[in-house]
Design a protein around this motif. Structure first.
Motif, PDB file in Angstrom:
ATOM      1  N   ALA A   1      35.022  39.864  45.852  1.00  0.00           N
ATOM      2  CA  ALA A   1      35.458  39.992  47.243  1.00  0.00           C
ATOM      3  C   ALA A   1      36.947  40.288  47.338  1.00  0.00           C
ATOM      4  O   ALA A   1      37.480  40.489  48.427  1.00  0.00           O
ATOM      5  CB  ALA A   1      35.142  38.711  48.006  1.00  0.00           C
ATOM      6  N   GLY A   2      37.651  40.306  46.216  1.00  0.00           N
ATOM      7  CA  GLY A   2      39.086  40.548  46.208  1.00  0.00           C
ATOM      8  C   GLY A   2      39.570  40.738  44.791  1.00  0.00           C
ATOM      9  O   GLY A   2      38.793  40.640  43.827  1.00  0.00           O
ATOM     10  N   PRO A   3      40.844  41.032  44.603  1.00  0.00           N
ATOM     11  CA  PRO A   3      41.381  41.255  43.259  1.00  0.00           C
ATOM     12  C   PRO A   3      41.427  39.978  42.424  1.00  0.00           C
ATOM     13  O   PRO A   3      41.340  38.867  42.941  1.00  0.00           O
ATOM     14  CB  PRO A   3      42.790  41.786  43.537  1.00  0.00           C
ATOM     15  N   THR A   4      41.590  40.169  41.130  1.00  0.00           N
ATOM     16  CA  THR A   4      41.742  39.037  40.214  1.00  0.00           C
ATOM     17  C   THR A   4      43.084  38.351  40.414  1.00  0.00           C
ATOM     18  O   THR A   4      43.196  37.132  40.317  1.00  0.00           O
ATOM     19  CB  THR A   4      41.619  39.513  38.758  1.00  0.00           C
ATOM     20  N   GLY A   5      44.102  39.141  40.708  1.00  0.00           N
ATOM     21  CA  GLY A   5      45.439  38.582  40.886  1.00  0.00           C
ATOM     22  C   GLY A   5      46.413  39.639  41.354  1.00  0.00           C
ATOM     23  O   GLY A   5      46.032  40.787  41.655  1.00  0.00           O
ATOM     24  N   ILE A   6      47.687  39.263  41.399  1.00  0.00           N
ATOM     25  CA  ILE A   6      48.761  40.151  41.826  1.00  0.00           C
ATOM     26  C   ILE A   6      49.845  40.126  40.752  1.00  0.00           C
ATOM     27  O   ILE A   6      50.307  39.051  40.353  1.00  0.00           O
ATOM     28  CB  ILE A   6      49.354  39.714  43.184  1.00  0.00           C
ATOM     29  N   ARG A   7      50.232  41.296  40.282  1.00  0.00           N
ATOM     30  CA  ARG A   7      51.268  41.416  39.266  1.00  0.00           C
ATOM     31  C   ARG A   7      52.598  41.707  39.943  1.00  0.00           C
ATOM     32  O   ARG A   7      52.668  42.519  40.875  1.00  0.00           O
ATOM     33  CB  ARG A   7      50.903  42.507  38.262  1.00  0.00           C
ATOM     34  N   LEU A   8      53.663  41.060  39.459  1.00  0.00           N
ATOM     35  CA  LEU A   8      54.974  41.142  40.114  1.00  0.00           C
ATOM     36  C   LEU A   8      56.020  41.738  39.183  1.00  0.00           C
ATOM     37  O   LEU A   8      55.993  41.511  37.966  1.00  0.00           O
ATOM     38  CB  LEU A   8      55.439  39.752  40.559  1.00  0.00           C
ATOM     39  N   LYS A   9      56.938  42.485  39.776  1.00  0.00           N
ATOM     40  CA  LYS A   9      58.121  42.982  39.079  1.00  0.00           C
ATOM     41  C   LYS A   9      59.336  42.374  39.744  1.00  0.00           C
ATOM     42  O   LYS A   9      59.486  42.448  40.973  1.00  0.00           O
ATOM     43  CB  LYS A   9      58.186  44.511  39.163  1.00  0.00           C
ATOM     44  N   LEU A  10      60.233  41.773  38.952  1.00  0.00           N
ATOM     45  CA  LEU A  10      61.390  41.057  39.488  1.00  0.00           C
ATOM     46  C   LEU A  10      62.673  41.846  39.255  1.00  0.00           C
ATOM     47  O   LEU A  10      62.717  42.757  38.413  1.00  0.00           O
ATOM     48  CB  LEU A  10      61.500  39.682  38.829  1.00  0.00           C
ATOM     49  N   ASP A  11      63.709  41.471  39.996  1.00  0.00           N
ATOM     50  CA  ASP A  11      65.003  42.127  39.814  1.00  0.00           C
ATOM     51  C   ASP A  11      65.626  41.780  38.471  1.00  0.00           C
ATOM     52  O   ASP A  11      66.389  42.563  37.907  1.00  0.00           O
ATOM     53  CB  ASP A  11      65.953  41.752  40.953  1.00  0.00           C
ATOM     54  N   ASN A  12      65.300  40.614  37.955  1.00  0.00           N
ATOM     55  CA  ASN A  12      65.790  40.186  36.651  1.00  0.00           C
ATOM     56  C   ASN A  12      64.680  39.391  35.986  1.00  0.00           C
ATOM     57  O   ASN A  12      64.244  38.361  36.511  1.00  0.00           O
ATOM     58  CB  ASN A  12      67.057  39.328  36.797  1.00  0.00           C
TER      59      ASN A  12
END
Length: 414
Positions: A219-230
């Protein structure tokens, strides 16, 4: 121009032609040994930095700085809200949902792989797959197109190329008139990428996220991947997001997922630095020998200076000046040559491989097929300080022996 007596006489001893030419030879040898050891230490540290940077950039090209995932196996029910919360964090530069599907792929050959569903418009914000396309188009992963991107090594194992079809078999049973069978779906290969990391080039395929949800019936994605400034802000950002998202989500960082790997690299760099520092210490021992012979050679001059009222501390300072000067010359040449060698090392290695037809790092065995080098000035500063400290310590005992010279005994046979 006024100069302290210790500095004046110490420099005079350095420039003067000595009666014993062997002392000059030992002094030259000391400079050469310190130069070679400093050059070797800087070069090895630069190579270690290069490997660390290459591995880190390649791994983080496929692995996000942080990952938000649901503890519910059925997927993230309200992932749009979680996406808004992550975007609100000032350290988050990009966020993209994903779906992971463990599957079995079959073309002319067969192989197990992780099939990852992504959003083509959002994925470039958190990964570098779009920058490493060997053939085909990254944007071909449109919804319900059933297109797939393969790593170059995975494509070789399957024996397919762009334009071919493969079968994706998901170990998720569904009921049919013939009983329970796994889910089978045909995909078109529309692109091949190469990250330069075997784990991802041989074990990962990319499809559209809606296609992946259909494969797993989520019903939705497995997760959310993030990119940070550092990337070094990953731990505090993960802690902050965990507080805001609540207990239904978990947040992991690249440090947690690859902690052992990068810890091993850091430990290896530390051990190599300590071992090569011992080589510097061995090179500095020649400095002790040179100064001891110089003290013996200058017994009469020391005695005369003592009778003129020079203090033992001043005598000690004169010989420390000469020893430190030899160390500084060696450090200067070592830093210059080491920096130049570190800067040109990849080109030198390539030239040697072309001339002698050898391959130091085979791409079939190693993640990185070229010898990398990354000169970092804090390492150069650390090497300079350590070598100078060793040189300064090496002068203490000979200078102390010189300061203990008794004028009457030294001048008895003059």
């Amino acid at each position: 121009m006024f100069r302290p007596l210790e500095l004046f006489i110490g420099l005079r001893y350095t420039r003067a032609k000595r009666r014993n030419q062997f002392i000059s030879f030992i002094s030259s040898v000391s400079i050469v040994c310190i130069t070679i050891s400093v050059m070797a230490l800087i070069t090895v540290m630069s190579v270690m930095n290069g490997f660390d940077f290459q591995l880190r950039s390649r791994i983080l090209g496929a692995v996000s700085d942080a990952t938000v995932s649901s503890i519910d196996a059925s997927g993230m029910q309200n992932w749009q809200r979680a996406l808004e919360i992550t975007h609100a964090n000032p350290h988050v530069r990009g966020a993209a949902p994903y779906v992971d599907v463990q599957a079995f792929l079959q073309g002319r050959g067969s192989s197990g792989a992780m099939v990852r569903g992504i959003e083509p418009k959002l994925e470039p914000k958190v990964s570098d797959f779009s920058k490493h396309m060997v053939s085909g188009q990254f944007d071909s992963l449109t919804s319900k197109s059933w297109n797939i991107l393969l790593g170059n090594e995975l494509a070789m194992q399957l024996g397919v190329s762009v334009g071919d079809k493969i079968i994706v078999i998901v170990p998720q049973l569904r009921a049919t008139p013939f009983g329970s069978v796994p889910l089978v779906r045909s995909f078109h290969v529309t692109g091949i990428y190469s990250l330069g990391m075997h784990d991802y080039d041989a074990n990962l395929a990319l499809i559209n996220m809606q296609d992946a949800e259909a494969l797993r019936s989520l019903a939705g994605p497995t997760g959310i991947r993030l990119k940070l400034d550092n990337l070094w802000n990953a731990a505090p950002v993960a802690h902050e997001l965990s507080d805001k998202l609540g207990d239904i989500y978990s947040v992991r960082t690249w440090m947690q997922d690859n902690a052992n790997f990068f810890s091993a690299i850091s430990m290896e760099k530390l051990v190599m630095g300590i071992i090569l520092s011992l080589i510097v210490l061995v090179a500095v021992i020649n400095l002790v020998s040179m100064l001891m012979m110089l003290v013996t050679d200058k017994q009469a001059e020391i005695a005369i200076l003592r009778t003129l009222g020079t203090t033992p501390r001043s005598i000690m300072g004169m010989f420390m000046v000469q020893g430190v000067l030899v160390g500084l010359v060696g450090i200067g040449f070592g830093v210059g040559l080491g920096s130049l060698l570190s800067w040109q090392l990849p080109n030198i290695v390539d030239w040697i491989q072309d001339v002698f037809h050898v391959q130091f790092l085979s791409p079939d065995v190693y993640y990185i097929s070229q010898v990398p080098s990354r000169l970092e000035w804090h390492d150069v500063l650390w090497v300079t300080v350590v070598t100078f400290a060793f040189s300064l310590l090496a002068t203490l005992y000979p200078a102390w022996r010189a300061s203990r010279t008794q004028p009457a005994q030294a001048l008895r046979y003059e």
